[in-house]
Design a protein around this motif. Structure first.
Motif, PDB file in Angstrom:
ATOM      1  N   ARG A  18       7.420  20.500  11.929  1.00 10.07           N
ATOM      2  CA  ARG A  18       6.125  21.152  11.711  1.00 10.07           C
ATOM      3  C   ARG A  18       5.923  21.182  10.205  1.00 10.07           C
ATOM      4  O   ARG A  18       6.733  21.753   9.465  1.00 10.07           O
ATOM      5  N   ILE A  19       4.848  20.544   9.744  1.00  6.06           N
ATOM      6  CA  ILE A  19       4.619  20.393   8.312  1.00  6.06           C
ATOM      7  C   ILE A  19       3.395  21.217   7.899  1.00  6.06           C
ATOM      8  O   ILE A  19       2.281  20.978   8.385  1.00  6.06           O
ATOM      9  N   PRO A  20       3.603  22.207   7.006  1.00  2.00           N
ATOM     10  CA  PRO A  20       2.449  22.971   6.520  1.00  2.00           C
ATOM     11  C   PRO A  20       1.583  22.101   5.601  1.00  2.00           C
ATOM     12  O   PRO A  20       2.086  21.283   4.838  1.00  2.00           O
ATOM     13  N   LEU A  21       0.274  22.266   5.719  1.00  2.00           N
ATOM     14  CA  LEU A  21      -0.653  21.507   4.874  1.00  2.00           C
ATOM     15  C   LEU A  21      -2.028  22.155   4.898  1.00  2.00           C
ATOM     16  O   LEU A  21      -2.293  23.061   5.672  1.00  2.00           O
ATOM     17  N   ASP A  22      -2.895  21.668   4.018  1.00  2.00           N
ATOM     18  CA  ASP A  22      -4.266  22.176   3.999  1.00  2.00           C
ATOM     19  C   ASP A  22      -5.296  21.059   4.116  1.00  2.00           C
ATOM     20  O   ASP A  22      -6.492  21.304   4.087  1.00  2.00           O
ATOM     21  N   ALA A  23      -4.823  19.819   4.256  1.00  2.00           N
ATOM     22  CA  ALA A  23      -5.729  18.679   4.437  1.00  2.00           C
ATOM     23  C   ALA A  23      -4.978  17.553   5.132  1.00  2.00           C
ATOM     24  O   ALA A  23      -3.749  17.453   5.029  1.00  2.00           O
ATOM     25  N   MET A  35       0.822  -1.181   0.000  1.00  2.00           N
ATOM     26  CA  MET A  35       0.000   0.000   0.000  1.00  2.00           C
ATOM     27  C   MET A  35       0.873   1.255   0.000  1.00  2.00           C
ATOM     28  O   MET A  35       0.592   2.195  -0.705  1.00  2.00           O
ATOM     29  N   LEU A  36       1.923   1.247   0.809  1.00  2.00           N
ATOM     30  CA  LEU A  36       2.797   2.401   0.898  1.00  2.00           C
ATOM     31  C   LEU A  36       3.415   2.718  -0.465  1.00  2.00           C
ATOM     32  O   LEU A  36       3.449   3.878  -0.885  1.00  2.00           O
ATOM     33  N   GLN A  37       3.869   1.697  -1.175  1.00  2.00           N
ATOM     34  CA  GLN A  37       4.466   1.907  -2.498  1.00  2.00           C
ATOM     35  C   GLN A  37       3.449   2.521  -3.458  1.00  2.00           C
ATOM     36  O   GLN A  37       3.794   3.375  -4.268  1.00  2.00           O
ATOM     37  N   ARG A  38       2.200   2.105  -3.356  1.00  3.74           N
ATOM     38  CA  ARG A  38       1.163   2.636  -4.248  1.00  3.74           C
ATOM     39  C   ARG A  38       0.938   4.120  -3.972  1.00  3.74           C
ATOM     40  O   ARG A  38       0.788   4.910  -4.896  1.00  3.74           O
ATOM     41  N   ALA A  64       3.942   6.130  -5.202  1.00  3.51           N
ATOM     42  CA  ALA A  64       3.934   6.216  -6.661  1.00  3.51           C
ATOM     43  C   ALA A  64       3.028   7.338  -7.154  1.00  3.51           C
ATOM     44  O   ALA A  64       3.195   7.845  -8.261  1.00  3.51           O
ATOM     45  N   ARG A  65       2.094   7.740  -6.324  1.00  5.23           N
ATOM     46  CA  ARG A  65       1.176   8.830  -6.666  1.00  5.23           C
ATOM     47  C   ARG A  65       1.592  10.137  -5.985  1.00  5.23           C
ATOM     48  O   ARG A  65       0.824  11.062  -5.860  1.00  5.23           O
ATOM     49  N   ASP A  66       2.836  10.188  -5.507  1.00  7.67           N
ATOM     50  CA  ASP A  66       3.405  11.369  -4.843  1.00  7.67           C
ATOM     51  C   ASP A  66       2.676  11.746  -3.560  1.00  7.67           C
ATOM     52  O   ASP A  66       2.634  12.917  -3.170  1.00  7.67           O
ATOM     53  N   VAL A  67       2.125  10.745  -2.880  1.00 14.03           N
ATOM     54  CA  VAL A  67       1.500  10.971  -1.582  1.00 14.03           C
ATOM     55  C   VAL A  67       2.585  10.804  -0.523  1.00 14.03           C
ATOM     56  O   VAL A  67       3.305   9.816  -0.503  1.00 14.03           O
ATOM     57  N   VAL A  68       2.708  11.797   0.351  1.00 11.52           N
ATOM     58  CA  VAL A  68       3.687  11.746   1.432  1.00 11.52           C
ATOM     59  C   VAL A  68       3.015  11.108   2.640  1.00 11.52           C
ATOM     60  O   VAL A  68       1.961  11.562   3.092  1.00 11.52           O
ATOM     61  N   VAL A  69       3.615  10.048   3.146  1.00 11.42           N
ATOM     62  CA  VAL A  69       3.105   9.357   4.327  1.00 11.42           C
ATOM     63  C   VAL A  69       4.074   9.621   5.469  1.00 11.42           C
ATOM     64  O   VAL A  69       5.257   9.306   5.367  1.00 11.42           O
TER      65      VAL A  69
END
Length: 132
Positions: free
Chosen positions: A37-42, A1-4, A7-12
């Motif tokens: 501290r990681i900036p994000l919007d979701a 799952m992590l590789q998938r 592959a879609r540029d999702v940071v976990v």
């Protein structure tokens, strides 16, 4: 799952979140346990589904390993691997909400009743055969 996901540029991020920053529904950042501290919007968070069935552990009932966790294995009548134990609801189905749990519990109860009634009939037949 992590590789998938990667592959879609999702940071976990595996470091636990200590605090969510922002006001009301406007999320601006998260503070992680490792100090970043990681900036994000979701945020997408995954809960770990844990059935509260540890009191049955000594019975060594078969389990189903699912992507959502480990749950009691049952047949179509909600009977477990033990011939006299039925289980229903979210200890067998991690996605079971309250109405579905009520429904499956009702069905499991009917199945247990049918099994007990069948057992009574079997005993009656055996008893009548001994008398003849």
């Amino acid at each position: 799952m992590l590789q998938r996901l990667q592959a879609r540029d999702v940071v976990v991020e595996s470091s636990p979140v200590l605090q969510v920053h922002g006001e009301e529904t406007n999320i601006t950042a998260v503070e992680l346990q490792d100090g970043r501290r990681i900036p994000l919007d979701a945020i997408f968070a995954v809960a770990t589904m844990t059935p509260h069935d540890s009191y049955l552990q000594h019975l060594r009932l078969e389990r189903n390993e699912t992507p959502m966790g480990s749950f009691l294995a049952v047949d179509q009548m909600f009977r477990t691997s033990h011939p006299r134990i039925w289980a229903a609801g979210n200890v067998v189905n991690p996605g079971a909400n309250v109405p579905l749990s009520i429904s499956s519990g009702n069905f499991a109860g009917a199945a247990a009743n049918a099994a007990l009634t069948e057992q009574e009939f079997d005993r009656a037949v055996a008893s009548s055969q001994q008398r003849t």
